[in-house]
Design an enzyme around this catalytic site. Structure first.
Site, PDB file in Angstrom:
ATOM      1  N   ASP A 145       3.806  -1.507 -10.744  1.00 11.22           N
ATOM      2  CA  ASP A 145       2.740  -1.959  -9.209  1.00 11.22           C
ATOM      3  C   ASP A 145       3.752  -2.159  -8.220  1.00 11.22           C
ATOM      4  O   ASP A 145       3.539  -3.704  -9.039  1.00 11.22           O
ATOM      5  CB  ASP A 145       1.854  -1.821  -9.320  1.00 11.22           C
ATOM      6  CG  ASP A 145       0.863  -3.421  -9.670  1.00 11.22           C
ATOM      7  OD1 ASP A 145       0.569  -3.976  -8.924  1.00 11.22           O
ATOM      8  OD2 ASP A 145       0.975  -3.323 -10.974  1.00 11.22           O
ATOM      9  N   SER A 146       4.365  -2.140  -7.702  1.00 12.88           N
ATOM     10  CA  SER A 146       4.672  -2.658  -6.592  1.00 12.88           C
ATOM     11  C   SER A 146       6.011  -3.509  -6.572  1.00 12.88           C
ATOM     12  O   SER A 146       6.807  -2.723  -7.380  1.00 12.88           O
ATOM     13  CB  SER A 146       3.219  -3.856  -6.115  1.00 12.88           C
ATOM     14  OG  SER A 146       4.563  -4.676  -4.682  1.00 12.88           O
ATOM     15  N   ALA A 147       6.350  -4.507  -7.233  1.00 17.77           N
ATOM     16  CA  ALA A 147       7.294  -5.019  -7.486  1.00 17.77           C
ATOM     17  C   ALA A 147       7.725  -4.348  -8.566  1.00 17.77           C
ATOM     18  O   ALA A 147       8.669  -4.398  -9.572  1.00 17.77           O
ATOM     19  CB  ALA A 147       7.613  -7.044  -7.773  1.00 17.77           C
ATOM     20  N   PHE A 173       3.833   2.608  -9.963  1.00 21.26           N
ATOM     21  CA  PHE A 173       2.563   2.807  -8.389  1.00 21.26           C
ATOM     22  C   PHE A 173       3.313   1.913  -7.084  1.00 21.26           C
ATOM     23  O   PHE A 173       3.560   0.595  -6.616  1.00 21.26           O
ATOM     24  CB  PHE A 173       1.451   2.750  -8.874  1.00 21.26           C
ATOM     25  CG  PHE A 173       0.864   3.156  -9.898  1.00 21.26           C
ATOM     26  CD1 PHE A 173       0.908   4.011 -10.076  1.00 21.26           C
ATOM     27  CD2 PHE A 173       0.167   1.775 -11.396  1.00 21.26           C
ATOM     28  CE1 PHE A 173      -0.064   4.920 -11.069  1.00 21.26           C
ATOM     29  CE2 PHE A 173      -0.969   2.572 -11.844  1.00 21.26           C
ATOM     30  CZ  PHE A 173      -0.511   4.033 -12.381  1.00 21.26           C
ATOM     31  N   HIS A 271      -1.214   0.554  -0.289  1.00 16.79           N
ATOM     32  CA  HIS A 271      -0.007   0.242  -1.120  1.00 16.79           C
ATOM     33  C   HIS A 271      -0.832  -0.615  -2.794  1.00 16.79           C
ATOM     34  O   HIS A 271      -1.951  -0.930  -2.413  1.00 16.79           O
ATOM     35  CB  HIS A 271       0.716  -1.161  -0.857  1.00 16.79           C
ATOM     36  CG  HIS A 271       1.292  -1.586  -1.794  1.00 16.79           C
ATOM     37  ND1 HIS A 271       2.911  -1.420  -1.595  1.00 16.79           N
ATOM     38  CD2 HIS A 271       1.457  -3.175  -2.339  1.00 16.79           C
ATOM     39  CE1 HIS A 271       3.659  -1.339  -2.483  1.00 16.79           C
ATOM     40  NE2 HIS A 271       2.758  -2.905  -3.193  1.00 16.79           N
TER      41      HIS A 271
END
Length: 303
Positions: A145-147, A173, A271
């Site tokens: 997820d994210s980074a 994600f 996010h």
């Protein structure tokens, strides 16, 4: 779909917050506190693995003995500056429960103490360790997820460069895939995104970059990477994100390279909305779709 749930979550995320923490440790503590509010599903067991390649990892498994042999190598979010396997446990736990696979959530090194490319090096080392242990690449998926969602892609790029086989699938994600910040959504979603602004992302990116040029395939794969021979990829993102175009542009590059790619966009969610499973219907539904994608592409057998 629940408009009421989405509106309530958005209002909650927009409540006045204390002044942004100044120190790195305060940032990390604040992120731990926020993620501790997420619901971790029952039906899992966890233990720390001291060394998966060069770093520790949290092994998350189904609590029942009836499990499948697939393996998820998971990369947590946190802008490469904050976060840990524990902060991502709601996500890894939900994927494990829904697929029956085990997950290794990697405790990769963080910036600014360990800037680019430390996290990618740790991820490749962990993947190599699984392969060396005899785990077939056809039974391994990368997820994050994210980074960490961005790491799913950059780890594949680095693994391919190292001559390693590709994993069976990627699930990302709300991935961060463009440190050049050139996507139109960076400005179009300003004020709509309850988490990020261009300025906030550039602050944390500077800690990870440590002076490196952001125009590098391992930093901005959405605009620079060659995705030839990539595994089937699922990108899940919300329309309220400044990072929306990171996913849309990577999906376009993947299609152009002949990659099987699914771009899964959910309206009016923030996010990494999947972390709100148990609170937001769209989060549970997205996790169901991610689990289906994994079980369709990862070779597995019941134990």
């Amino acid at each position: 779909m629940s408009r009421e749930q989405r509106a309530a979550l958005d209002a909650r995320l927009r409540q006045p917050q204390p002044e942004a923490p100044g120190s790195l440790e305060a940032m990390r503590a604040g992120f731990r506190a926020m993620m501790a509010e997420m619901i971790v599903p029952s039906g899992i067991r966890t233990r720390t693995v001291d060394e998966l390649g060069s770093r520790p990892a949290l092994l998350v498994e189904p609590a029942s003995s009836d499990r499948r042999t697939g393996t998820i190598l998971y990369f947590h979010g946190g802008s490469f500056v904050v976060g840990s396997p524990e902060t991502a446990l709601s996500l890894t736990g939900n994927l494990v429960v829904r697929t029956g696979f085990r997950a290794y959530s990697l405790d990769y090194r963080l910036a600014p103490e360990h800037p680019f490319p430390a996290a990618i090096e740790d991820a490749v080392s962990a993947y190599r360790a699984l392969l060396n242990d005899g785990v077939a690449p056809s039974t391994i998926a990368f997820a994050g997820d994210s980074a960490g969602g961005g790491l799913t892609t950059t780890t594949c790029l680095a693994a391919r460069e190292a001559g390693l086989p590709m994993p069976a699938a990627i699930v990302a994600f709300s991935p961060g895939l463009d440190v050049t910040r050139t996507g139109e959504s960076m400005d179009a979603k300003e004020g709509i995104d309850p988490f990020f602004t261009r300025e906030s992302l550039e602050r944390t990116s500077a800690l990870y970059l440590a002076g490196q040029d952001p125009r590098h395939p391992l930093l901005s794969p959405a605009v620079l990477a060659d995705l030839t021979a990539f595994p089937p990829t699922l990108l899940q993102v919300g329309t309220n994100e400044v990072l929306l175009d990171d996913s849309t542009r990577l999906a376009a590059r993947a299609r152009a390279a002949g990659v099987d790619v699914v771009l899964d966009v959910t309206a009016d969610v923030p996010h990494v909305f999947q972390a709100y499973a148990g609170v937001l219907d769209e989060a549970d539904q997205a996790l169901d779709r991610a689990a289906l994608f994994l079980t369709q592409h990862v070779q597995w057998a019941s134990e």
